[in-house]
Design a protein around this motif. Structure first.
Motif, mmCIF file in Angstrom:
data_model
loop_
_atom_site.group_PDB
_atom_site.id
_atom_site.type_symbol
_atom_site.label_atom_id
_atom_site.label_comp_id
_atom_site.label_asym_id
_atom_site.label_seq_id
_atom_site.Cartn_x
_atom_site.Cartn_y
_atom_site.Cartn_z
ATOM 1 N N ASN A 145 15.868 45.743 3.253
ATOM 2 C CA ASN A 145 15.286 45.193 4.465
ATOM 3 C C ASN A 145 13.992 44.511 4.046
ATOM 4 O O ASN A 145 13.604 43.328 4.685
ATOM 5 N N ALA A 167 15.231 40.864 3.121
ATOM 6 C CA ALA A 167 15.382 40.093 4.362
ATOM 7 C C ALA A 167 14.073 39.674 5.241
ATOM 8 O O ALA A 167 13.978 38.508 5.685
ATOM 9 N N ALA A 200 12.811 35.896 5.326
ATOM 10 C CA ALA A 200 12.349 35.178 6.574
ATOM 11 C C ALA A 200 11.006 34.395 6.698
ATOM 12 O O ALA A 200 10.931 33.272 7.091
ATOM 13 N N ASP A 207 11.821 31.039 4.562
ATOM 14 C CA ASP A 207 12.580 30.148 5.537
ATOM 15 C C ASP A 207 11.684 29.623 6.580
ATOM 16 O O ASP A 207 11.702 28.434 6.615
ATOM 17 N N CYS A 245 11.859 44.167 11.601
ATOM 18 C CA CYS A 245 13.147 43.248 11.992
ATOM 19 C C CYS A 245 12.930 42.234 11.520
ATOM 20 O O CYS A 245 11.925 41.402 12.093
ATOM 21 N N ALA A 246 13.801 41.795 10.497
ATOM 22 C CA ALA A 246 13.506 40.297 10.269
ATOM 23 C C ALA A 246 13.667 39.317 11.084
ATOM 24 O O ALA A 246 13.120 38.106 11.233
ATOM 25 N N ASP A 247 14.612 39.375 12.052
ATOM 26 C CA ASP A 247 15.020 38.659 13.237
ATOM 27 C C ASP A 247 13.811 38.554 14.011
ATOM 28 O O ASP A 247 13.241 37.137 14.530
ATOM 29 N N SER A 248 12.863 39.381 14.275
ATOM 30 C CA SER A 248 11.842 39.516 15.130
ATOM 31 C C SER A 248 10.717 38.698 14.403
ATOM 32 O O SER A 248 9.703 37.969 14.949
ATOM 33 N N ARG A 279 11.255 36.266 12.142
ATOM 34 C CA ARG A 279 11.154 34.916 12.211
ATOM 35 C C ARG A 279 10.990 34.128 13.447
ATOM 36 O O ARG A 279 10.121 33.249 13.436
ATOM 37 N N GLU A 280 11.227 35.035 14.621
ATOM 38 C CA GLU A 280 10.818 34.425 15.731
ATOM 39 C C GLU A 280 9.172 34.196 16.196
ATOM 40 O O GLU A 280 8.837 33.100 16.639
#
Length: 362
Positions: free
Chosen positions: A220, A223, A227, A230, A322-325, A327-328
């Motif tokens: 994790n 990830a 993030a 990126d 959370c990697a997606d959170s 990123r956002e």
């Protein structure tokens, strides 16, 4: 003579201890019959206490080092209890002030109460509501024993009231961290790293990491680091990391990245770094509080915070692990699309004055 012992268990405690020591010394200079001893549970050669720390904080070195250095929390608790008992037997003490929620803090609190010494807890009423966390257990024990419960805000007061604390023991003194930030604001030092890398103020992101659970989950963590790389590809990310955190991040960095792994910085340099950043990514509650004070966008890598005012009023946003959170939120930070923030009540730099006045009147 009011004899006060201030117990510190780790480097971050001294940031909150320094203004209390100054306030006690000022009261004594103005004629109050009071003095204090600063006791550190660790060793004089503790590598986390950089040579400049006490000069940066404008406070004297600890008067006593208990010399405890061990990894096991239960072993540490027992050793601190034994050594602190010896200290209290040999030093007349009317009040012990303990800071935050470490195992050493709890150990000192238990010993103080068993020996009939009044106990003051700073910062009281702090909760994660996760009883599986050792620090949460420490907080509950310390607050349950304390004669003076010094809270940072009304949230802490409400929690203590629900848990049955006597109103006469609870004092909302404000955020002691702000005493130190305000005192040192004009003394901050621009890190040489910024000059060396040619990075302008406001054009970088600060990344700090310390939480063991986050460091241990390598998949994790990878990830989340990817993030960061990126989304912030055009913005340098400065990461002053220690020990295991530095190793863990180094192990998961992609081949091409914009993260600058730096050595841990002295207090005044790190303060400058965070106060002049474009944004901050952290898992530290103290760093999030500093970000709110400096009005710097902050992302916290956790699903909760014991410092909820940094989210409700401040610049802090929680993204969990959370990697997606991440990123956002990081995308919004870099785009300058962040919420409007304000300073919570009593973040005025006078918390230490209130604390000393209460103890002198008590």
């Amino acid at each position: 003579m009011l004899n006060i012992c201030i117990m510190a268990g780790a480097r971050p405690n001294f940031v909150k201890v320094a203004p209390i020591v100054r306030a006690i010394e000022k009261a004594a200079d103005e004629g109050a019959d009071v003095r204090c001893h600063v006791v550190y549970s660790g060793c004089a050669d503790d590598p986390t206490l950089e040579a400049s720390l006490f000069e940066d904080l404008q406070m004297r070195h600890p008067d006593v080092y208990l010399g405890i250095n061990c990894e096991s929390l239960n072993e540490l608790t027992g050793k601190v209890m034994y050594e602190f008992e010896q200290y209290l037997r040999n030093n007349p003490t009317d009040v012990v002030i303990v800071v935050d929620d470490l195992a050493s803090t709890m150990a000192a609190a238990i010993v103080a109460k068993k020996m009939g010494v009044r106990l003051a807890h700073l910062v009281a009423g702090t909760r994660s509501f996760d009883i599986s966390m050792p620090k949460e257990i420490n907080r509950l024990v310390i607050d349950g024993l304390s004669d003076y419960l010094f809270t940072a805000g009304m949230g802490g007061n409400s929690i203590l009231s629900r848990e049955g604390a006597e109103d006469s023991s609870v004092y909302m003194v404000g955020n002691i961290l702000l005493d130190t930030l305000r005192f040192n604001r004009s003394r901050l030092v621009r890190p040489q790293l910024l000059e060396r890398e040619g990075i302008a103020d406001g054009q970088y992101i600060v990344f700090t990491l310390n939480r063991k659970a986050l460091i241990a989950d390598k998949k994790n963590l990878k990830a989340m680091v990817e993030a960061v790389v990126d989304i912030s590809s055009d913005v340098p990310v400065i990461a002053p990391l220690r020990g295991l955190a530095k190793e863990a991040v180094s192990d998961v960095l992609p081949g091409n990245h914009n993260i600058i792994l730096a050595e841990p910085m002295p207090y005044l340099e790190f303060g400058y770094l965070t106060a002049n950043a474009k944004g901050i990514i952290t898992d530290s509650g103290n760093v999030a509080e500093e970000a709110t004070f400096n009005n710097i966008p902050c992302i916290t890598l956790n699903s909760y915070t014991e410092h909820i005012e940094t989210v409700k009023q401040g610049t802090n946003v929680l993204v969990g692990e959370c990697a997606d959170s991440l990123r956002e939120a990081l995308g919004a930070m870099i785009a300058g699309d962040w919420k409007t923030a304000s300073l919570p009540e009593r973040w005025d730099g006078r918390s230490a004055e209130r604390i000393v006045r209460i103890l002198l009147e008590g």
